[in-house]
Design a protein around this motif. Structure first.
Motif, short mmCIF file in Angstrom:
data_model
loop_
_atom_site.label_atom_id
_atom_site.label_comp_id
_atom_site.label_asym_id
_atom_site.label_seq_id
_atom_site.Cartn_x
_atom_site.Cartn_y
_atom_site.Cartn_z
N UNK A 168 22.70 64.66 31.42
CA UNK A 168 23.94 64.09 30.90
C UNK A 168 23.63 62.72 30.30
N UNK A 169 24.07 62.51 29.08
CA UNK A 169 23.81 61.24 28.40
C UNK A 169 25.04 60.88 27.57
N UNK A 170 25.25 59.60 27.40
CA UNK A 170 26.36 59.16 26.56
C UNK A 170 26.00 59.28 25.09
N UNK A 171 27.00 59.42 24.27
CA UNK A 171 26.77 59.46 22.83
C UNK A 171 25.98 58.22 22.39
N UNK A 172 25.03 58.44 21.53
CA UNK A 172 24.15 57.37 21.09
C UNK A 172 22.89 57.25 21.90
N UNK A 173 22.83 57.94 23.02
CA UNK A 173 21.67 57.87 23.89
C UNK A 173 20.55 58.81 23.46
N UNK A 174 19.53 58.86 24.30
CA UNK A 174 18.33 59.65 23.99
C UNK A 174 17.92 60.50 25.18
#
Length: 125
Positions: free
Chosen positions: A11-17
């Motif tokens: 799980x990652x936030x938008x803009x993440x990698x």
């Protein structure tokens, strides 16, 4: 016997990698084309990126160009998919797949014959 093991989802936030890994056994990258695919809920599976070292071809789905990078580590017999600037639309189960290079006729035309289990990527907005 070709076996592929995908990992690295999360799980990652938008803009993440995120970086996905595909550990391969029973093949060499000189003799096989490798692809990353994804399938979002209620959608068909689509090809994200492929490479074939035998003929030097490299493919990226248009919507991931400039954000995703496929690479390989011969010593580890592992293929990676580095995913940057992730978007909610990238949310999907990601799979790696392989096919003997002699059967590779392009990312969207080839029937890949060996598949790893999927790894879930969830991008929150």
């Amino acid at each position: 016997d070709v076996q592929l093991q995908a990992s690295g989802g999360g799980l990652v936030q938008a803009g993440g990698s995120l970086r996905l890994s595909c550990a391969a056994t029973g093949l060499t990258f000189d003799d096989y084309a490798i692809g990353w695919f994804r399938q979002a809920a209620e959608k068909e599976r689509e090809v994200v990126s492929c490479f074939s070292r035998s003929d030097g071809t490299l493919y990226y789905k248009e919507s991931v160009k400039g954000r995703f990078t496929i690479s390989s580590d011969n010593a580890k017999n592992t293929v990676y998919l580095q995913m940057n600037s992730l978007k909610p639309d990238d949310t999907a189960v990601y799979y790696c797949a392989a096919v003997p290079a002699k059967y590779y006729i392009g990312a969207t035309m080839t029937k890949f014959t060996s598949w790893g289990q999927g790894t879930l990527v969830t991008v929150s907005s």
